[in-house]
Design a protein around this motif. Structure first.
Motif, short mmCIF file in Angstrom:
data_model
loop_
_atom_site.label_atom_id
_atom_site.label_comp_id
_atom_site.label_asym_id
_atom_site.label_seq_id
_atom_site.Cartn_x
_atom_site.Cartn_y
_atom_site.Cartn_z
N ASP A 64 26.93 23.73 106.63
CA ASP A 64 26.21 23.62 107.89
C ASP A 64 25.40 22.33 107.89
OD1 ASP A 64 24.78 23.91 110.23
OD2 ASP A 64 24.13 25.97 109.80
N LYS A 65 25.88 21.32 108.58
CA LYS A 65 25.26 19.99 108.59
C LYS A 65 23.93 19.95 109.35
CE LYS A 65 29.62 17.51 108.33
NZ LYS A 65 30.64 18.49 108.65
N ARG A 66 23.61 20.99 110.09
CA ARG A 66 22.37 20.98 110.89
C ARG A 66 21.13 20.80 110.03
NH1 ARG A 66 22.12 26.44 113.72
NH2 ARG A 66 22.89 27.03 111.68
N ALA A 85 25.73 20.72 98.90
CA ALA A 85 26.78 19.73 99.15
C ALA A 85 28.00 20.04 98.30
CB ALA A 85 26.26 18.34 98.81
N ASP A 98 30.56 16.90 102.00
CA ASP A 98 30.47 17.75 103.20
C ASP A 98 29.58 18.95 102.89
OD1 ASP A 98 30.87 18.44 105.82
OD2 ASP A 98 32.98 18.94 105.59
N PHE A 99 29.32 19.74 103.93
CA PHE A 99 28.39 20.86 103.84
C PHE A 99 28.91 22.02 104.68
CE2 PHE A 99 26.43 16.77 103.87
CZ PHE A 99 25.70 16.78 102.71
N VAL A 123 20.95 19.08 107.17
CA VAL A 123 21.04 17.90 106.30
C VAL A 123 20.42 16.72 107.02
CG1 VAL A 123 22.60 16.35 105.11
CG2 VAL A 123 23.11 18.79 105.21
N GLU A 167 20.66 22.53 102.30
CA GLU A 167 22.09 22.86 102.25
C GLU A 167 22.73 22.36 100.95
OE1 GLU A 167 25.60 24.39 103.51
OE2 GLU A 167 23.71 24.59 104.55
N ALA A 184 26.46 11.87 109.50
CA ALA A 184 27.84 12.24 109.17
C ALA A 184 28.79 11.22 109.76
CB ALA A 184 28.14 13.64 109.72
N VAL A 222 20.79 16.23 98.35
CA VAL A 222 20.61 16.57 99.75
C VAL A 222 19.12 16.70 100.03
CG1 VAL A 222 21.15 18.24 101.54
CG2 VAL A 222 22.77 17.85 99.67
#
Length: 112
Positions: A60-62, A36, A57-58, A64, A34, A82, A111
């Motif tokens: 889609d944090k899934r 950043a 932040d991103f 990361v 992802e 997070a 990342v």
């Protein structure tokens, strides 16, 4: 005097190479993580002696697993949960982001 910061969010791609057999052929796996982006700081100039709060932040944090924050080539700290924050106001961690001396700095979030 003001200090200037250049904020860079970078995409890190992992490339895995492994020998498939004795004939030097390679099995290449190319996986991009992802991208950043910086939410904080919102400004690029600070007064000498200021503390700097950084938040990444991103979309889609899934995807990361880990974020590494650098000033130049110096690792500040890696974070694996997070919210991805450094130099939190009234916190005691990330001393490299406290009482910043005059100069030009670049922040990079890697990342993984």
């Amino acid at each position: 005097m003001k200090s200037t910061f250049l904020f860079l969010a970078i995409l890190i791609c992992n490339i895995s190479l492994s020998a498939a057999d004795s004939s030097a052929s390679l099995d290449v796996k190319f996986i991009c993580n992802e991208v950043a982006y910086f939410i904080a700081p919102t400004q690029q100039n600070f007064a000498v002696g200021d503390d700097v709060y950084v938040k990444v932040d991103f979309n889609d944090k899934r995807f990361v697993r880990l974020v590494k924050l650098y000033i130049g080539h110096q690792l500040i700290r890696l974070d694996n949960a997070a919210p991805f924050e450094w130099g939190v106001p009234n916190g005691s961690n990330d001393t490299q982001l406290r009482n910043m001396p005059a100069g030009n700095y670049s922040l990079t979030a890697e990342v993984v």
